[in-house]
Design a protein around this motif. Structure first.
Motif, short mmCIF file in Angstrom:
data_model
loop_
_atom_site.label_atom_id
_atom_site.label_comp_id
_atom_site.label_asym_id
_atom_site.label_seq_id
_atom_site.Cartn_x
_atom_site.Cartn_y
_atom_site.Cartn_z
N SER A 167 -100.93 54.30 15.80
CA SER A 167 -100.97 54.46 17.26
C SER A 167 -99.94 53.57 17.95
O SER A 167 -99.24 54.01 18.88
N ALA A 168 -99.85 52.32 17.51
CA ALA A 168 -98.93 51.37 18.15
C ALA A 168 -97.48 51.75 17.92
O ALA A 168 -96.65 51.67 18.84
N ILE A 169 -97.13 52.15 16.70
CA ILE A 169 -95.75 52.53 16.39
C ILE A 169 -95.28 53.65 17.31
O ILE A 169 -94.18 53.62 17.87
N LYS A 170 -96.14 54.65 17.48
CA LYS A 170 -95.75 55.83 18.25
C LYS A 170 -95.78 55.56 19.76
O LYS A 170 -94.89 55.98 20.49
N GLU A 171 -96.80 54.84 20.25
CA GLU A 171 -96.88 54.57 21.69
C GLU A 171 -95.81 53.59 22.15
O GLU A 171 -95.26 53.73 23.25
N LEU A 172 -95.51 52.60 21.30
CA LEU A 172 -94.51 51.59 21.68
C LEU A 172 -93.10 51.97 21.25
O LEU A 172 -92.15 51.23 21.52
N GLY A 173 -92.94 53.09 20.54
CA GLY A 173 -91.62 53.57 20.15
C GLY A 173 -90.93 52.70 19.13
O GLY A 173 -89.72 52.44 19.24
N LEU A 174 -91.66 52.26 18.10
CA LEU A 174 -91.11 51.34 17.09
C LEU A 174 -90.71 52.10 15.83
O LEU A 174 -91.29 53.13 15.50
N THR A 175 -89.72 51.57 15.12
CA THR A 175 -89.38 52.06 13.78
C THR A 175 -90.24 51.32 12.77
O THR A 175 -90.90 50.31 13.09
N ALA A 176 -90.23 51.78 11.52
CA ALA A 176 -90.98 51.10 10.45
C ALA A 176 -90.49 49.67 10.28
O ALA A 176 -91.27 48.73 10.09
N GLY A 177 -89.17 49.50 10.33
CA GLY A 177 -88.61 48.15 10.18
C GLY A 177 -89.02 47.22 11.31
O GLY A 177 -89.32 46.04 11.08
N GLN A 178 -89.05 47.74 12.54
CA GLN A 178 -89.45 46.91 13.69
C GLN A 178 -90.92 46.53 13.61
O GLN A 178 -91.29 45.39 13.89
N PHE A 179 -91.75 47.48 13.20
CA PHE A 179 -93.18 47.17 13.08
C PHE A 179 -93.40 46.18 11.93
O PHE A 179 -94.26 45.29 12.02
N GLY A 180 -92.63 46.34 10.85
CA GLY A 180 -92.71 45.38 9.75
C GLY A 180 -92.33 43.98 10.19
O GLY A 180 -92.92 42.99 9.77
N LEU A 181 -91.33 43.88 11.08
CA LEU A 181 -90.93 42.58 11.61
C LEU A 181 -92.07 41.95 12.42
O LEU A 181 -92.32 40.75 12.30
N ILE A 182 -92.78 42.76 13.20
CA ILE A 182 -93.92 42.24 13.97
C ILE A 182 -95.01 41.76 13.01
O ILE A 182 -95.65 40.73 13.25
#
Length: 485
Positions: A52-67
């Motif tokens: 849900s967060a990846i899609k709503e916040l417009g993140l890539t897999a790499g960006q979400f991995g960084l978080i």
């Protein structure tokens, strides 16, 4: 004339005689289990909201991995700093401060925070949670004698595995509820954290074996001065080679911290701990995504199956904790009663991760469950290390170990996300399941990481069986470097 000895009420002797201390010890232990449950629920929530967060916040897999990795940016620094502080400040108040901090840091995401807010709050939350395990262990050690510490330490550690087990179904239900959604998962954890803090403020106390309590007792006693010549010279707390350190653990003198950190045992524990934190980092960030895309489970099933590795971890800690207690009561050294068992478990975990890329479907889920579950036994490492130093230094040593080992948690989310990006995986739009091609690319990236961590855990498992020896390390440190602090 009565032969019964009069014991003053509200004293340590009265508590021991009438069993009140034991009840209080287990009440405190139970609260610390809940503390650890909240601690690891805070970690697990990010993985549960991933899709849900990846899609709503417009993140890539790499960006979400960084978080996901950002959680560990301040983790090590805070763990080490607070560990040294615990040598001077009551762990009761440190635990209260952490509990309140965790709760407060959940609410910004509830009130509409974006990607930047999520990143900052995860960094700060990591700093606040960094000292949790070593400080919890230090506090519970103050309530039990040395031979009894293995079992309550494992119970505390089980709390860390119960966090995702209990929280995952609840948080998954909150996330799936149309009137709540993924942001309320953070809000729920904040409310629970505040409630725990209130109860701890009312009930939490330092135990009779705590160095803080011991310092107060020594001050209040005010012994009469004795001529220096009449005082026999104290000898380091050592015994014949091969003897268990449990008999003398609370008699150990201070040693230079750098000598402990430079020991082969400590280095082995850091390497092993990094592998354990890698598994934690994967479970709390990417495991739900793996189950949803590769195994194609429904959101409700993801919430359930995500708990399986933590169930295995809880069972492993319970069995290993009870076994170590049983063995140490019978004079078996800490090396074999705890160190070797810890290393052997990591060895089996590594084998499971190594074969995981060659499996599919539910066979892959089984291997992931066993591999990650058996890597959840990290708290046994600081517990074993604590046996080789004086009470006043235990929190600092355990916290330093945790801080250094947490590098594995920094690496895991970013490493997996990077390998997924390199494999060509691109997240789909919100509300759309990954295509078969994207699921295959996601699995390819994750399988590369499984192979690497599998080999690593096999190697460090063998190293721990050979080198995680608190009995020998304590004897060497006390003989060569002990001093009065």
């Amino acid at each position: 004339m009565s032969t019964s000895e009069h014991v003053q009420p509200h004293t340590l002797r009265a508590a021991v005689k009438y069993g009140k201390m034991n009840r209080r010890a287990w009440i405190v232990t139970s609260l610390l289990v809940v503390f650890q449950i909240i601690n690891f629920a805070d970690k697990a929530v990010l993985g549960l909201v991933a899709d849900s967060a990846i899609k709503e916040l417009g993140l890539t897999a790499g960006q979400f991995g960084l978080i996901g990795s950002a959680f560990f940016f301040l983790f090590a620094i805070a763990a080490v700093a607070v560990g040294f502080l615990a040598g001077k400040v009551s762990t009761r108040w440190i635990l209260l401060t952490m509990g309140i901090s965790w709760a407060v840091l959940q609410f910004p995401m509830l009130f509409g925070g974006g990607a930047a807010v999520l990143l900052v709050t995860r960094i700060l939350l990591g700093g606040a949670e960094g000292p949790a395990t070593p400080i919890s262990l230090q506090h519970v050690h103050g309530w039990f004698p040395a031979k009894e510490r293995g079992f309550p330490s494992s119970i505390i550690a089980i709390g860390s595995t119960l966090g995702p087990i209990i929280a995952a179904p609840i948080l998954a239900g909150i996330i799936a509820h149309p009137a709540l959604g993924w942001r309320w998962a953070f809000g729920f954890l904040g409310i629970v954290g505040l409630l725990w803090s209130v109860v701890w403020f009312l009930v939490g106390r330092d135990g009779p074996y705590s160095h803080i309590t011991g310092k107060k007792a020594a001050t209040e006693a005010e012994p009469a001065k004795v001529p220096e010549a009449a005082v026999p010279r104290e000898q380091p707390a050592v015994a014949k080679p091969g003897a268990s350190i449990t008999e003398r653990a609370d008699l150990l003198k201070l040693v230079p911290i750098r000598r402990v950190l430079g020991s082969r045992m400590f280095i082995a524990a850091v390497l092993a701990g990094a592998g354990c934190f890698w598994a934690q980092g994967f479970l709390t960030t990417w495991s739900p995504k793996y189950l949803g895309s590769v195994v194609a489970l429904s959101p409700e099933m993801i919430g359930l199956v995500s708990t399986f590795p933590w169930v295995i971890g809880a069972l492993a800690l319970l069995v290993l904790g009870y076994t170590s207690r049983y063995l140490m009561r019978r004079g078996v050294t800490v090396r074999w009663a705890m160190g070797a068992l810890f290393g052997a478990s990591l060895l089996v975990s590594g084998i499971c991760f190594t074969v995981l890329p060659h499996l599919h479907g539910y066979a892959a889920v089984t291997a992931l469950t066993l591999g990650a579950g058996l890597a959840m036994i990290y708290p046994l490492a600081p517990t074993a290390i604590a046996f080789c130093v004086a009470s006043k230094q235990r929190a600092a040593i355990m916290a330093t170990l945790t801080g250094l080992a947490s590098v594995g948690g920094v690496i895991a989310p970013a490493m997996v996300g990077s390998l997924m990006d390199r494999a060509g995986y691109i997240p789909g739009p919100k509300g759309v399941r990954d295509s078969a091609e994207m699921a295959s690319l996601l699995a390819q990236g994750m399988n590369s990481s499984f192979s690497m961590i599998g080999i690593y855990l096999v190697v460090v498992g063998v190293i721990c069986v050979l080198l995680l020896n608190p009995d020998r390390t304590a004897e060497r440190l006390q003989t060569r470097f002990a001093f009065n602090g």
